[in-house]
Design an enzyme around this catalytic site. Structure first.
Site, mmCIF file in Angstrom:
data_model
loop_
_atom_site.group_PDB
_atom_site.id
_atom_site.type_symbol
_atom_site.label_atom_id
_atom_site.label_comp_id
_atom_site.label_asym_id
_atom_site.label_seq_id
_atom_site.Cartn_x
_atom_site.Cartn_y
_atom_site.Cartn_z
ATOM 1 N N PHE A 1 0.858 -1.194 0.000
ATOM 2 C CA PHE A 1 0.000 0.000 0.000
ATOM 3 C C PHE A 1 0.884 1.231 0.000
ATOM 4 O O PHE A 1 1.642 1.462 0.952
ATOM 5 C CB PHE A 1 -0.846 -0.056 1.268
ATOM 6 N N PRO B 1 8.378 10.718 0.442
ATOM 7 C CA PRO B 1 9.516 11.271 1.194
ATOM 8 C C PRO B 1 9.161 12.587 1.900
ATOM 9 O O PRO B 1 9.556 12.798 3.037
ATOM 10 C CB PRO B 1 10.580 11.482 0.113
ATOM 11 N N ARG C 1 -5.809 0.488 11.336
ATOM 12 C CA ARG C 1 -5.578 1.036 12.683
ATOM 13 C C ARG C 1 -6.369 0.253 13.720
ATOM 14 O O ARG C 1 -5.908 0.028 14.846
ATOM 15 C CB ARG C 1 -5.993 2.518 12.722
ATOM 16 N N GLU D 1 0.793 4.260 10.375
ATOM 17 C CA GLU D 1 -0.677 4.321 10.430
ATOM 18 C C GLU D 1 -1.147 5.537 11.235
ATOM 19 O O GLU D 1 -2.174 5.494 11.912
ATOM 20 C CB GLU D 1 -1.248 3.057 11.076
HETATM 21 P P1 TGC Z 1 -8.989 16.087 6.103
HETATM 22 O O1 TGC Z 1 -9.304 17.353 5.383
HETATM 23 O O2 TGC Z 1 -9.248 15.978 7.578
HETATM 24 O O3 TGC Z 1 -9.737 14.865 5.409
HETATM 25 C C1 TGC Z 1 -9.733 14.687 3.996
HETATM 26 C C2 TGC Z 1 -10.934 13.820 3.645
HETATM 27 O O4 TGC Z 1 -10.791 12.522 4.258
HETATM 28 C C3 TGC Z 1 -11.883 12.263 5.156
HETATM 29 N N1 TGC Z 1 -11.331 11.541 6.301
HETATM 30 C C4 TGC Z 1 -11.487 10.234 6.485
HETATM 31 N N2 TGC Z 1 -12.182 9.314 5.790
HETATM 32 C C5 TGC Z 1 -12.155 8.046 6.228
HETATM 33 N N3 TGC Z 1 -11.439 7.668 7.319
HETATM 34 C C6 TGC Z 1 -10.712 8.564 8.040
HETATM 35 N N4 TGC Z 1 -9.987 8.150 9.075
HETATM 36 C C7 TGC Z 1 -10.733 9.926 7.642
HETATM 37 N N5 TGC Z 1 -10.131 11.047 8.088
HETATM 38 C C8 TGC Z 1 -10.501 12.036 7.257
HETATM 39 C C9 TGC Z 1 -12.417 13.637 5.502
HETATM 40 O O5 TGC Z 1 -13.759 13.575 5.900
HETATM 41 C C10 TGC Z 1 -12.252 14.364 4.187
HETATM 42 O O6 TGC Z 1 -13.271 13.947 3.297
HETATM 43 P P2 TGC Z 1 -13.865 14.961 2.199
HETATM 44 O O7 TGC Z 1 -14.938 14.144 1.526
HETATM 45 O O8 TGC Z 1 -14.387 16.122 2.987
HETATM 46 O O9 TGC Z 1 -12.733 15.319 1.294
HETATM 47 O O10 TGC Z 1 -7.486 15.739 5.774
HETATM 48 P P3 TGC Z 1 -6.141 16.429 6.252
HETATM 49 O O11 TGC Z 1 -5.319 16.662 5.009
HETATM 50 O O12 TGC Z 1 -6.404 17.591 7.151
HETATM 51 O O13 TGC Z 1 -5.407 15.267 7.065
HETATM 52 C C11 TGC Z 1 -6.009 14.675 8.149
HETATM 53 C C12 TGC Z 1 -5.058 13.672 8.858
HETATM 54 C C13 TGC Z 1 -3.815 14.371 9.367
HETATM 55 C C14 TGC Z 1 -5.826 13.130 10.044
HETATM 56 C C15 TGC Z 1 -4.705 12.522 7.923
HETATM 57 O O14 TGC Z 1 -4.123 12.924 6.777
HETATM 58 C C16 TGC Z 1 -3.919 11.438 8.592
HETATM 59 O O15 TGC Z 1 -4.508 10.509 9.119
HETATM 60 N N6 TGC Z 1 -2.520 11.460 8.573
HETATM 61 C C17 TGC Z 1 -1.734 10.348 9.020
HETATM 62 C C18 TGC Z 1 -1.180 9.628 7.809
HETATM 63 C C19 TGC Z 1 -1.148 8.145 7.965
HETATM 64 O O16 TGC Z 1 -1.766 7.575 8.867
HETATM 65 N N7 TGC Z 1 -0.443 7.473 7.093
HETATM 66 C C20 TGC Z 1 -0.396 6.065 7.118
HETATM 67 C C21 TGC Z 1 0.255 5.507 5.875
HETATM 68 S S1 TGC Z 1 -0.019 3.789 5.644
HETATM 69 C C22 TGC Z 1 0.866 3.041 6.836
HETATM 70 O O17 TGC Z 1 1.451 3.607 7.692
HETATM 71 C C23 TGC Z 1 0.864 1.575 6.747
HETATM 72 S S2 TGC Z 1 1.823 0.789 7.945
HETATM 73 C C24 TGC Z 1 1.403 -0.747 7.487
HETATM 74 C C25 TGC Z 1 1.879 -1.818 8.383
HETATM 75 O O18 TGC Z 1 3.002 -2.302 8.178
HETATM 76 O O19 TGC Z 1 1.042 -2.302 9.219
HETATM 77 P P1 FAD Z 2 6.386 13.146 9.791
HETATM 78 O O1 FAD Z 2 5.027 13.331 9.240
HETATM 79 O O2 FAD Z 2 7.502 13.887 9.164
HETATM 80 O O3 FAD Z 2 6.336 13.499 11.345
HETATM 81 C C1 FAD Z 2 7.522 13.750 12.115
HETATM 82 C C2 FAD Z 2 7.082 14.151 13.529
HETATM 83 O O4 FAD Z 2 6.298 15.357 13.460
HETATM 84 C C3 FAD Z 2 6.182 13.105 14.193
HETATM 85 O O5 FAD Z 2 6.498 13.026 15.547
HETATM 86 C C4 FAD Z 2 4.786 13.657 14.004
HETATM 87 O O6 FAD Z 2 3.891 13.237 15.033
HETATM 88 C C5 FAD Z 2 5.046 15.164 14.087
HETATM 89 N N1 FAD Z 2 4.027 15.921 13.363
HETATM 90 C C6 FAD Z 2 3.686 15.846 12.043
HETATM 91 N N2 FAD Z 2 2.693 16.684 11.760
HETATM 92 C C7 FAD Z 2 2.373 17.314 12.925
HETATM 93 C C8 FAD Z 2 1.401 18.293 13.287
HETATM 94 N N3 FAD Z 2 0.535 18.782 12.391
HETATM 95 N N4 FAD Z 2 1.371 18.728 14.573
HETATM 96 C C9 FAD Z 2 2.240 18.221 15.503
HETATM 97 N N5 FAD Z 2 3.166 17.282 15.211
HETATM 98 C C10 FAD Z 2 3.228 16.835 13.949
HETATM 99 N N6 FAD Z 2 3.392 4.182 4.769
HETATM 100 C C11 FAD Z 2 2.643 3.678 3.741
HETATM 101 O O7 FAD Z 2 2.054 4.420 2.968
HETATM 102 N N7 FAD Z 2 2.571 2.328 3.547
HETATM 103 C C12 FAD Z 2 3.208 1.432 4.339
HETATM 104 O O8 FAD Z 2 3.091 0.212 4.138
HETATM 105 C C13 FAD Z 2 4.001 1.930 5.418
HETATM 106 N N8 FAD Z 2 4.725 1.073 6.187
HETATM 107 C C14 FAD Z 2 5.606 1.584 7.111
HETATM 108 C C15 FAD Z 2 6.474 0.715 7.771
HETATM 109 C C16 FAD Z 2 7.395 1.210 8.680
HETATM 110 C C17 FAD Z 2 8.357 0.281 9.331
HETATM 111 C C18 FAD Z 2 7.407 2.595 8.988
HETATM 112 C C19 FAD Z 2 8.369 3.134 10.012
HETATM 113 C C20 FAD Z 2 6.553 3.458 8.329
HETATM 114 C C21 FAD Z 2 5.659 2.971 7.373
HETATM 115 N N9 FAD Z 2 4.831 3.835 6.634
HETATM 116 C C22 FAD Z 2 4.056 3.349 5.608
HETATM 117 C C23 FAD Z 2 4.967 5.286 6.788
HETATM 118 C C24 FAD Z 2 4.238 5.846 7.999
HETATM 119 O O9 FAD Z 2 2.871 5.846 7.832
HETATM 120 C C25 FAD Z 2 4.791 7.263 8.240
HETATM 121 O O10 FAD Z 2 6.121 7.111 8.705
HETATM 122 C C26 FAD Z 2 3.956 8.053 9.217
HETATM 123 O O11 FAD Z 2 2.689 8.358 8.688
HETATM 124 C C27 FAD Z 2 4.643 9.350 9.671
HETATM 125 O O12 FAD Z 2 5.175 10.054 8.597
HETATM 126 P P2 FAD Z 2 6.711 10.559 8.654
HETATM 127 O O13 FAD Z 2 7.566 9.416 9.046
HETATM 128 O O14 FAD Z 2 6.989 11.239 7.368
HETATM 129 O O15 FAD Z 2 6.747 11.588 9.863
#
Ligand code: TGC
Ligand code: FAD
Length: 391
Positions: A136, A141, A251, A371
């Site tokens: 996914f 970067p 999550r 996540e």
């Molecule tokens: P924002 O304006 O709040 O929202 C944009 C649109 O998204 C909707 N929405 C959601 N929909 C479904 N589920 C949720 N949890 C949602 N949160 C928001 C929202 O209603 C809106 O919809 P629309 O129709 O109005 O456009 O977006 P924002 O740009 O302000 O960002 C919000 C924020 C910071 C919470 C979000 O971007 C976020 O969750 N950031 C964290 C990024 C993250 O979690 N990345 C994960 C990457 S994948 C990963 O880490 C896999 S690890 C895999 C593993 O090994 O297990």
């Molecule tokens: P940044 O966003 O740069 O954040 C750096 C620091 O700033 C953090 O402490 C954060 O909490 C803080 N910060 C950021 N924004 C704010 C704010 N607005 N206010 C206050 N503090 C803030 N991603 C995928 O898409 N797919 C995957 O399969 C996946 N697998 C992963 C596997 C591993 C082992 C790891 C380590 C990461 C993986 N990720 C994946 C990426 C992961 O989701 C991101 O690392 C994560 O979302 C945080 O992004 P970043 O590392 O760029 O940190």
């Protein structure tokens, strides 16, 4: 590594809240972990190798798409069974739970929820059986916590799309057969695309030298003028809400999974404290050690109740994204603190691979970041209760 003597704590008789299917799924996963995962995981983590031999077993226990309907090859289970399965797998290792989470919630779920019937029929059974592994790609970067700023993009070239950009930190990337990639179209709208290994201009270099999730393969996804057939676009949802919807499911799995890691650390530390003699007595008689262990079982119990309640809400279709964020944040933090405290109870032995604690601790340093970080989930709760975004 020591033999796996794990006994699961259940201080509040949470088993009484589970039905027979939940218990059956949990026991089957637990015994698979003891038999297949525990004996090999320390070596895999030390060598920083993903143990590919586990993929068939994960598919056989139903860990690929536990809640995807049987018509598409999934196990057709409810959300509590899915959670318990993640708990048991992460009891073994967070990296192996990651593989199952990504395959189920970040690859099969978007195809199931946003894909065409043709995409579902073609891909879901192969993903469920482990014949095909997915990854996914959301993070880039320069765009981690703020994925909405992504630069990866595709242009309409008539009979195909042309994809350019790069994703970083992608679990399973180095060996995945397909990638669900989130990219912007010419209007800046985010869509999901199915990118296949072997497509020209697509590469997946591995990320090395990790001290965390060493038994999980992490890598990049690089797209250099990759031609994507139009039928590979997920047609039924777009916008940032599409990938975020997948994250809700993953999550939720993590909120359960980390309870497993915490239980394993607690169980190991409790056993060790009863056996380790210092000053002529087991260290378990010392108040300082009892404080640590008592606080651990209290926190595990609270986390179990949070996860169970969230699971019932999810089964009823009522769980909100903010509720999921709260459980992910609380339970990962709980597990990380327990891993650190347990490590101390084992003294020097705690830093060795003889025991699982240090590996769990290091793994959880990724789980608290991916996540959505600990901070981001707090801000999601803040937004939910105040109505003000502080991102
Ligand atoms: P924002 O304006 O709040 O929202 C944009 C649109 O998204 C909707 N929405 C959601 N929909 C479904 N589920 C949720 N949890 C949602 N949160 C928001 C929202 O209603 C809106 O919809 P629309 O129709 O109005 O456009 O977006 P924002 O740009 O302000 O960002 C919000 C924020 C910071 C919470 C979000 O971007 C976020 O969750 N950031 C964290 C990024 C993250 O979690 N990345 C994960 C990457 S994948 C990963 O880490 C896999 S690890 C895999 C593993 O090994 O297990
Ligand atoms: P940044 O966003 O740069 O954040 C750096 C620091 O700033 C953090 O402490 C954060 O909490 C803080 N910060 C950021 N924004 C704010 C704010 N607005 N206010 C206050 N503090 C803030 N991603 C995928 O898409 N797919 C995957 O399969 C996946 N697998 C992963 C596997 C591993 C082992 C790891 C380590 C990461 C993986 N990720 C994946 C990426 C992961 O989701 C991101 O690392 C994560 O979302 C945080 O992004 P970043 O590392 O760029 O940190």
């Amino acid at each position: 590594m020591k033999p796996d003597l794990f006994t699961a704590p259940d201080y509040y008789n949470i088993d009484d809240l589970l039905n027979e299917e939940h218990k059956m799924v949990r026991e089957a996963t637990r015994s698979w972990v003891k038999k297949e995962l525990s004996p090999i995981i320390e070596d895999a983590a030390q060598k920083a190798e993903f143990p590919k031999d586990l993929l068939n077993g994960l598919a056989e226990i139903g860990a690929f798409g536990p809640y995807i309907p049987a018509d598409y090859g999934g196990a057709g289970l409810d959300q509590i069974s899915y959670g318990l399965m993640m708990q048991e797998i992460e009891r073994g290792d967070s990296g192996i739970r990651s593989t199952a989470s990504v395959q189920s919630s970040l690859v099969m779920y978007p195809i199931f929820a946003y894909g065409s019937e043709e995409q579902k029929k073609k891909l879901l059974p192969k993903l469920a059986s482990g014949e095909m592994i997915g990854c996914f790609g959301l993070t880039e970067p320069d765009f981690g916590s703020n994925p909405g700023g992504m630069l990866t993009n595709f242009k309409d070239k008539g009979d195909h799309y042309l994809l350019n950009g790069a994703k970083l930190w992608i679990s399973n990337a180095p060996f995945a057969d397909i990638a669900i990639v989130w990219a912007k179209n010419e209007e800046g709208r985010i869509h999901g695309l199915i990118v296949e290994r072997g497509m020209e201009g697509f590469s997946t270099p591995e990320t090395h030298n990790k001290w965390s999730l060493r038994a999980s393969a992490t890598g990049e996804l690089i797209f250099n003028d990759v031609k994507i057939p139009k039928k590979n676009l997920l047609p039924n949802k777009n916008g940032l809400g599409a990938p975020l919807g997948c994250l809700d499911s993953a999550r939720y799995g993590i909120a359960w999974g980390v309870i497993g890691a915490a239980m394993d650390c607690y169980d190991t530390a409790l056993r060790y404290a009863k056996e380790r003699i210092q000053f002529g007595k087991p260290i378990a008689v010392k108040q300082l050690q009892q404080k640590k262990l008592s606080e651990m079982i209290t926190e595990i119990t609270k986390a179990q109740l949070l996860a169970w309640r969230l699971g019932t809400l999810k089964n009823e279709g009522k769980a909100t994204s903010a509720q999921i964020s709260m459980a992910k944040r609380n339970n990962v933090d709980m597990a990380l603190k327990i891993a650190r405290e347990s490590r101390q109870i084992l003294g020097a032995m705690g830093i060795t691979g003889e025991y699982s604690i240090m590996r769990h601790m290091m793994n959880l340093e990724s789980v608290v970041t991916y996540e959505g970080t600990h901070d981001i989930h707090l801000l999601i709760t803040g937004l939910d209760i105040t109505g003000h975004s502080a991102f």
